[in-house]
Write an enzyme that holds these catalytic residues in place. Structure first.
Site, mmCIF file in Angstrom:
data_model
loop_
_atom_site.group_PDB
_atom_site.id
_atom_site.type_symbol
_atom_site.label_atom_id
_atom_site.label_comp_id
_atom_site.label_asym_id
_atom_site.label_seq_id
_atom_site.Cartn_x
_atom_site.Cartn_y
_atom_site.Cartn_z
ATOM 1 N N GLU A 26 0.844 -1.172 0.028
ATOM 2 C CA GLU A 26 0.060 0.010 -0.224
ATOM 3 C C GLU A 26 0.647 1.302 -0.108
ATOM 4 O OE1 GLU A 26 -3.067 0.132 3.077
ATOM 5 O OE2 GLU A 26 -3.579 -1.846 2.783
ATOM 6 N N GLU A 48 -5.326 -9.042 1.093
ATOM 7 C CA GLU A 48 -5.814 -8.479 2.270
ATOM 8 C C GLU A 48 -7.362 -8.283 2.161
ATOM 9 O OE1 GLU A 48 -4.506 -5.028 4.527
ATOM 10 O OE2 GLU A 48 -2.361 -5.487 4.136
HETATM 11 O O1 IFM Z 1 -3.993 -3.006 9.229
HETATM 12 C C1 IFM Z 1 -3.968 -2.579 8.056
HETATM 13 C C2 IFM Z 1 -2.888 -3.090 7.162
HETATM 14 O O2 IFM Z 1 -1.616 -2.792 7.777
HETATM 15 C C3 IFM Z 1 -2.802 -2.524 5.749
HETATM 16 N N1 IFM Z 1 -4.073 -2.710 5.304
HETATM 17 C C4 IFM Z 1 -5.212 -2.418 5.742
HETATM 18 C C5 IFM Z 1 -5.478 -2.889 7.287
HETATM 19 C C6 IFM Z 1 -6.592 -2.327 8.077
HETATM 20 O O3 IFM Z 1 -6.735 -1.229 8.002
#
Ligand code: IFM
Length: 457
Positions: free
Chosen positions: A170, A356
């Site tokens: 990210e 994710e």
């Molecule tokens: O916890 C975060 C992660 O580190 C990166 N993506 C989003 C998740 C939830 O906010």
């Protein structure tokens, strides 16, 4: 179980797993010579973290990693995404790698493989060594070269055993939330700094890909982006323009340079006065072919135009009747299908991974020791169904990873948000599987059974 999709919609070889990141779970911030990162500094700055939490102990995964592997095995996970803490490898962000740091990740990777779990490694999930932060952080072009050097050390040691290497997690969040919104390290609110950080993160990715391809040809390389679809809350043309701008900043600002070798003209024009130096060869480096693209998907942005807000002039509008997680994020699985299909159609990465996906819910341990979290089970089932529809539409999706394996340090929100399949008691550090974890286990088992070779074959 009934709301999960038919497991046969996922091909044999598709991997189901879970994800974490180093600073959010490891703790042991001084063990083995680890240096400080800018997240240590930020979390220890009064007022930065909503509950005053830090990553000093977190889930103590650094010492409890074997127990955590046991949980993964019990849940039947087939893949595990973790991140490597740069300051464990190079405490100052440069120079010879620390053996203790590399050894830790080697033990973890070997432990995964012994249990039949595919390791997915991310080289940067936001924990920049403080020494590099002091020298300008991601606003400094040199940080990109330092990252490629660090990445080389890690990949040199582990390349033969890791299934997917992601350079960055990210970069949007690191650049925008850290440098414009001030909610993440380094806590700035400066658009020039944001755009410089974003460019240097992408450059770091490009330099690392170049270095890793030279050192370890064949290592499967990619990047993980957070993506979000934007939808219009009214039918005014100004709102349509705001939707396009919001999409441009969140999605196209990273997808376009990575897959088309250029920044999107509309947003670049909006930000012309604040753009960093982009050298001639930069975009060719950034746009090198990748083996996979990881997507982190949580929710959509339902917006209307609001001229009083800064660029992209988009105000979030609540959706009546929507289920919101404790993060305030709407459960909207259609958005995952939409982004998978759109990215496949418009950018055609060789393969995609949902790196994710998950929800924070107000989980409690009931008197009988169970954690009943039906909203998370519904969320996972709905998003798995979205993946199944994307697969049916021809998207080359290879894996789905839940965020997160366990409750952990949720950055600026500290320990107030529980995203885990495993509940963690932050007093005792005891882990226990939530109901959603068992439901996910059953779904994974159904998939394995559906693809098991028939007896006697
Ligand atoms: O916890 C975060 C992660 O580190 C990166 N993506 C989003 C998740 C939830 O906010």
């Amino acid at each position: 179980m009934s709301s999960f999709p038919d497991a046969r919609a996922f091909p044999a070889g598709f991997r189901f797993g879970a994800a974490t990141s180093a600073y959010q779970i490891e703790g042991a911030v001084a063990a083995g010579g680890r240096g400080p990162s800018w997240w240590d500094r930020f979390a220890h700055t009064p007022g930065r973290i909503s509950d005053g939490g830090t990553g000093d102990i977190a889930c103590d995964h650094f010492t409890r990693w074997r127990e955590d592997l046991g949980w993964m095995q019990r849940l039947g996970l087939q893949a595990y995404r973790f991140s490597v803490a740069w300051p464990r490898i190079q405490p100052d962000g440069r120079g010879a790698p620390l053996a203790a740091g590399l050894d830790f990740y080697e033990r973890l990777v070997d432990g995964l493989l012994e249990r039949g779990i595919e390791p997915h490694a991310t080289l940067y999930h936001w924990d920049l060594p403080q020494a590099l932060a002091d020298a300008g952080g991601w606003q400094a072009r040199d940080t990109a070269a330092a990252f490629a050097d660090y990445a080389g050390h890690v990949v040199q040691r582990l390349a033969d055993r890791v299934a997917h290497w992601a350079t960055l997690n990210e970069p949007r969040c690191c650049a925008w939330v850290g440098h414009l919104e001030g909610r993440h390290a380094p806590g700035l609110t400066d658009r020039r700094a944001t755009l410089a950080a974003a460019h240097h993160l992408l450059l770091a990715h490009g330099l690392a890909v170049q270095a890793l391809r030279a050192a370890r040809p064949g290592a499967p390389l990619g990047i993980v982006l957070d993506v979000k679809p934007y939808t219009a809350a009214d039918d005014r043309p100004e709102t349509a323009a705001a939707v396009r701008r919001a999409d441009g900043v969140f999605n196209r600002w990273f997808l376009d340079p990575l897959f088309r070798g250029r920044y999107p003209d509309d947003i670049a024009a909006d930000h012309a006065a604040d753009m960093p130096e982009v050298r001639t060869a930069d975009l060719a480096l950034i746009a090198q072919p990748l083996d996979f693209l990881g997507l982190n998907y949580y929710t959509r942005g339902h917006v209307r135009h609001d001229a009083s807000l800064p660029h992209p002039h988009a105000a979030l509008v609540p959706v009546p009747g929507a289920h919101l997680s404790t993060m305030g994020w709407e459960d909207w699985p259609q958005g995952l299908e939409l982004m998978l299909c759109r990215i496949h159609r418009e950018y055609a990465p060789r393969a995609l991974v949902v790196a994710e996906n998950g929800a924070a819910e107000p989980d409690v341990v009931d008197a009988d020791g169970r954690v009943r979290d039906p909203a998370r089970t519904r969320y996972l089932a709905g998003h798995l169904a979205a993946c199944a529809r994307a697969l049916a539409a021809g998207v080359p999706l290879q894996a789905y990873l839940v965020w997160s394996l366990m409750d952990n340090f949720e950055w600026g929100r500290g320990y107030t948000q529980r995203f885990g399949l495993l509940h963690v008691d932050f007093e005792t550090l005891e882990r226990r599987a939530k109901d959603s974890a068992w439901a996910y286990r059953d779904f994974i088992a159904a998939h394995a059974a559906a693809h098991a070779a028939p007896r006697g074959a």
